[in-house]
Design a protein around this motif. Sequence first.
Motif, PDB file in Angstrom:
ATOM      1  N   ILE A  41      41.429 -30.422  -2.607  1.00  0.00           N
ATOM      2  CA  ILE A  41      39.761 -30.870  -3.415  1.00  0.00           C
ATOM      3  C   ILE A  41      39.771 -32.021  -3.570  1.00  0.00           C
ATOM      4  CG2 ILE A  41      38.630 -30.065  -4.785  1.00  0.00           C
ATOM      5  CD1 ILE A  41      39.762 -27.489  -3.093  1.00  0.00           C
ATOM      6  N   GLY A  42      40.470 -32.585  -3.789  1.00  0.00           N
ATOM      7  CA  GLY A  42      39.259 -34.410  -4.425  1.00  0.00           C
ATOM      8  C   GLY A  42      39.436 -35.322  -2.977  1.00  0.00           C
ATOM      9  N   PHE A  43      39.929 -35.018  -1.503  1.00  0.00           N
ATOM     10  CA  PHE A  43      39.933 -35.264  -0.452  1.00  0.00           C
ATOM     11  C   PHE A  43      38.584 -34.911   0.135  1.00  0.00           C
ATOM     12  CE2 PHE A  43      39.920 -34.380   4.286  1.00  0.00           C
ATOM     13  CZ  PHE A  43      40.289 -35.109   4.473  1.00  0.00           C
ATOM     14  N   TYR A  44      37.973 -32.988  -0.128  1.00  0.00           N
ATOM     15  CA  TYR A  44      37.305 -32.569   0.528  1.00  0.00           C
ATOM     16  C   TYR A  44      36.182 -33.004   0.112  1.00  0.00           C
ATOM     17  CZ  TYR A  44      39.203 -28.888   3.203  1.00  0.00           C
ATOM     18  OH  TYR A  44      39.749 -27.964   4.351  1.00  0.00           O
ATOM     19  N   VAL A  45      36.564 -33.047  -1.449  1.00  0.00           N
ATOM     20  CA  VAL A  45      34.834 -33.966  -2.288  1.00  0.00           C
ATOM     21  C   VAL A  45      35.203 -35.466  -1.924  1.00  0.00           C
ATOM     22  CG1 VAL A  45      33.605 -34.290  -4.393  1.00  0.00           C
ATOM     23  CG2 VAL A  45      35.015 -32.083  -4.236  1.00  0.00           C
ATOM     24  N   ILE A  46      35.759 -35.800  -1.567  1.00  0.00           N
ATOM     25  CA  ILE A  46      35.518 -37.869  -0.815  1.00  0.00           C
ATOM     26  C   ILE A  46      35.126 -37.373   0.066  1.00  0.00           C
ATOM     27  CG2 ILE A  46      36.567 -39.554  -1.061  1.00  0.00           C
ATOM     28  CD1 ILE A  46      38.154 -38.617  -3.466  1.00  0.00           C
ATOM     29  N   PHE A  47      35.865 -37.322   0.791  1.00  0.00           N
ATOM     30  CA  PHE A  47      35.443 -37.132   2.995  1.00  0.00           C
ATOM     31  C   PHE A  47      34.949 -35.734   3.245  1.00  0.00           C
ATOM     32  CE2 PHE A  47      39.241 -39.479   1.570  1.00  0.00           C
ATOM     33  CZ  PHE A  47      39.097 -40.402   1.973  1.00  0.00           C
ATOM     34  N   GLN A  48      34.269 -34.918   2.843  1.00  0.00           N
ATOM     35  CA  GLN A  48      33.490 -34.133   3.986  1.00  0.00           C
ATOM     36  C   GLN A  48      32.309 -33.789   3.278  1.00  0.00           C
ATOM     37  OE1 GLN A  48      34.894 -31.650   5.869  1.00  0.00           O
ATOM     38  NE2 GLN A  48      36.634 -33.373   6.316  1.00  0.00           N
ATOM     39  N   ARG A  49      31.265 -34.878   3.387  1.00  0.00           N
ATOM     40  CA  ARG A  49      30.305 -35.572   2.799  1.00  0.00           C
ATOM     41  C   ARG A  49      29.262 -34.446   2.677  1.00  0.00           C
ATOM     42  NH1 ARG A  49      28.319 -37.916  -0.896  1.00  0.00           N
ATOM     43  NH2 ARG A  49      26.329 -38.995  -1.233  1.00  0.00           N
ATOM     44  N   HIS A  50      29.251 -33.510   4.266  1.00  0.00           N
ATOM     45  CA  HIS A  50      28.537 -32.552   4.760  1.00  0.00           C
ATOM     46  C   HIS A  50      28.264 -31.810   3.640  1.00  0.00           C
ATOM     47  CE1 HIS A  50      31.259 -31.450   7.234  1.00  0.00           C
ATOM     48  NE2 HIS A  50      31.622 -30.496   7.015  1.00  0.00           N
ATOM     49  N   SER A  51      29.606 -30.989   3.326  1.00  0.00           N
ATOM     50  CA  SER A  51      29.679 -29.771   2.522  1.00  0.00           C
ATOM     51  C   SER A  51      29.642 -30.370   0.732  1.00  0.00           C
ATOM     52  CB  SER A  51      31.539 -29.394   2.384  1.00  0.00           C
ATOM     53  OG  SER A  51      31.988 -29.225   4.084  1.00  0.00           O
ATOM     54  N   TYR A  52      29.929 -31.703   0.780  1.00  0.00           N
ATOM     55  CA  TYR A  52      29.124 -31.830  -0.585  1.00  0.00           C
ATOM     56  C   TYR A  52      27.594 -31.936  -1.011  1.00  0.00           C
ATOM     57  CZ  TYR A  52      29.364 -35.391  -4.807  1.00  0.00           C
ATOM     58  OH  TYR A  52      29.120 -35.670  -5.932  1.00  0.00           O
ATOM     59  N   VAL A  53      27.310 -32.931  -0.229  1.00  0.00           N
ATOM     60  CA  VAL A  53      26.028 -32.525  -0.211  1.00  0.00           C
ATOM     61  C   VAL A  53      25.172 -30.738  -0.027  1.00  0.00           C
ATOM     62  CG1 VAL A  53      23.820 -32.587   1.165  1.00  0.00           C
ATOM     63  CG2 VAL A  53      25.729 -34.615   1.103  1.00  0.00           C
ATOM     64  N   ALA A  54      26.011 -29.775   0.374  1.00  0.00           N
ATOM     65  CA  ALA A  54      25.469 -29.052   0.951  1.00  0.00           C
ATOM     66  C   ALA A  54      25.636 -27.795  -0.623  1.00  0.00           C
ATOM     67  CB  ALA A  54      26.153 -27.740   1.825  1.00  0.00           C
ATOM     68  N   SER A  55      27.045 -28.374  -1.036  1.00  0.00           N
ATOM     69  CA  SER A  55      26.772 -27.408  -2.412  1.00  0.00           C
ATOM     70  C   SER A  55      26.099 -27.996  -4.108  1.00  0.00           C
ATOM     71  CB  SER A  55      28.675 -28.276  -2.548  1.00  0.00           C
ATOM     72  OG  SER A  55      28.551 -27.932  -4.575  1.00  0.00           O
ATOM     73  N   ARG A  56      25.993 -29.701  -3.247  1.00  0.00           N
ATOM     74  CA  ARG A  56      24.676 -29.945  -4.792  1.00  0.00           C
ATOM     75  C   ARG A  56      23.215 -29.497  -4.263  1.00  0.00           C
ATOM     76  NH1 ARG A  56      24.015 -36.322  -3.839  1.00  0.00           N
ATOM     77  NH2 ARG A  56      22.958 -35.552  -2.074  1.00  0.00           N
ATOM     78  N   GLU A  57      23.088 -29.337  -2.509  1.00  0.00           N
ATOM     79  CA  GLU A  57      21.400 -27.968  -2.666  1.00  0.00           C
ATOM     80  C   GLU A  57      21.492 -26.990  -2.734  1.00  0.00           C
ATOM     81  OE1 GLU A  57      19.153 -28.141   1.370  1.00  0.00           O
ATOM     82  OE2 GLU A  57      20.756 -27.159   1.942  1.00  0.00           O
ATOM     83  N   TYR A  58      22.579 -26.474  -2.708  1.00  0.00           N
ATOM     84  CA  TYR A  58      22.697 -24.957  -3.472  1.00  0.00           C
ATOM     85  C   TYR A  58      22.455 -24.970  -5.259  1.00  0.00           C
ATOM     86  CZ  TYR A  58      25.353 -20.785  -5.087  1.00  0.00           C
ATOM     87  OH  TYR A  58      26.098 -19.901  -5.820  1.00  0.00           O
ATOM     88  N   LEU A  59      23.349 -25.332  -5.660  1.00  0.00           N
ATOM     89  CA  LEU A  59      23.417 -25.657  -7.604  1.00  0.00           C
ATOM     90  C   LEU A  59      21.888 -25.830  -7.783  1.00  0.00           C
ATOM     91  CD1 LEU A  59      27.080 -27.413  -7.151  1.00  0.00           C
ATOM     92  CD2 LEU A  59      26.122 -25.100  -7.304  1.00  0.00           C
ATOM     93  N   GLN A  60      22.053 -27.141  -6.943  1.00  0.00           N
ATOM     94  CA  GLN A  60      20.418 -27.765  -6.869  1.00  0.00           C
ATOM     95  C   GLN A  60      18.715 -26.599  -7.230  1.00  0.00           C
ATOM     96  OE1 GLN A  60      18.824 -30.477  -8.626  1.00  0.00           O
ATOM     97  NE2 GLN A  60      16.978 -29.592  -8.755  1.00  0.00           N
ATOM     98  N   ARG A  61      19.138 -25.338  -6.241  1.00  0.00           N
ATOM     99  CA  ARG A  61      18.596 -24.125  -5.770  1.00  0.00           C
ATOM    100  C   ARG A  61      19.386 -23.307  -7.224  1.00  0.00           C
ATOM    101  NH1 ARG A  61      15.474 -26.492  -2.648  1.00  0.00           N
ATOM    102  NH2 ARG A  61      15.849 -27.001   0.203  1.00  0.00           N
ATOM    103  N   LEU A  62      19.922 -23.400  -7.395  1.00  0.00           N
ATOM    104  CA  LEU A  62      20.382 -22.328  -8.242  1.00  0.00           C
ATOM    105  C   LEU A  62      19.576 -22.649 -10.014  1.00  0.00           C
ATOM    106  CD1 LEU A  62      23.934 -21.476  -8.753  1.00  0.00           C
ATOM    107  CD2 LEU A  62      22.108 -19.484  -8.607  1.00  0.00           C
ATOM    108  N   HIS A  63      19.881 -24.217 -10.252  1.00  0.00           N
ATOM    109  CA  HIS A  63      19.264 -24.403 -11.351  1.00  0.00           C
ATOM    110  C   HIS A  63      17.517 -24.370 -10.948  1.00  0.00           C
ATOM    111  CE1 HIS A  63      18.186 -27.451 -14.083  1.00  0.00           C
ATOM    112  NE2 HIS A  63      17.421 -28.436 -13.565  1.00  0.00           N
ATOM    113  N   GLU A  64      17.052 -24.592  -9.959  1.00  0.00           N
ATOM    114  CA  GLU A  64      15.647 -24.562  -9.762  1.00  0.00           C
ATOM    115  C   GLU A  64      15.325 -22.845  -9.977  1.00  0.00           C
ATOM    116  OE1 GLU A  64      14.305 -26.180  -6.300  1.00  0.00           O
ATOM    117  OE2 GLU A  64      15.228 -27.728  -6.585  1.00  0.00           O
TER     118      GLU A  64
END
Length: 307
Positions: A41-64
Amino acid sequence: MNTPHWSQLKESGSVTGMRILLFAHRLGGDILFRVLLFPVIGFYVIFQRHSYVASREYLQRLHEFGKFPPPRPWHIFRHFWNFGVSLLDKLSVWTGKINIGDVVLHDKHVVEDLLAQKRGALLLISHLGNFEICQALSEEIPDLQLTVLHHTKHAAKFNHLLDQTRSAASVSLLQVTEIDMAMAMQLGERIGTGQFLAMSADRVAINNPSSSRLLSFMGHLAPFPSGPFVLGLVLQAPVITVFCIKEAGRYHVYFDTLWEGGEVKRADRAGLMARLMQQYVGRLEYHCQKTPLQWYNFYSFWHREQQ
């Protein structure tokens, strides 16, 4: 920012790595599996940038949209972590380690009533939670025959592993990249014999991304596939949403009938399909808010006009 369609994202990992995790679970149970999962999971978070950004966007939508806090890196790590643990759940299902005693069924009469009438139905599923848990339904509802329509090509490695490990069950997998007339007739025959079909309704088609509609999802427009809903109308089958999510260590399966099925006049089809699609999205929103870290769409999901 131009981002690839989800089907264009290369599958990460290897069958060997998955086998190692499976062997680790057999050898040391959940503890050893989770120990080895942590660096993955650490590898994915660090190196899979598009997935990291997508997760952050989704969680931001949830926050809003709801009560989720402003997303921080540890929220994103937990999002990935839950996905990793869900793979463990999938393996546990296919190897027969999860049974109906681990599953809580809500409104199961929706399925039982149709079986009593010898009627099939279309189940609309999603990438929220773990639909594979529904294999355990064969213990509680032995007459249920379920075919899951999926895109094997996109997850070939993981599906290859599952084919080698899963036990026999009343759930079959059918690879579908295009629903043409011949495929529609085949699916219609299954519905006619009282079988159930399951199809994801939260990702646009691999070979026909334009066959979608922009719907309001968490306050922003996002494309959802129209194909599953067209299929339901063509088959004249009941349309039911199914969400299987993990709550307090147990798996909860929620059934909800969107449409009872039947013949629809041509003039009424567009309006009915629009209503069904928005109702499905509404149910997805509701369950995402209940279990926010269990929606596993790690790609740019929302519509962007500049693309």
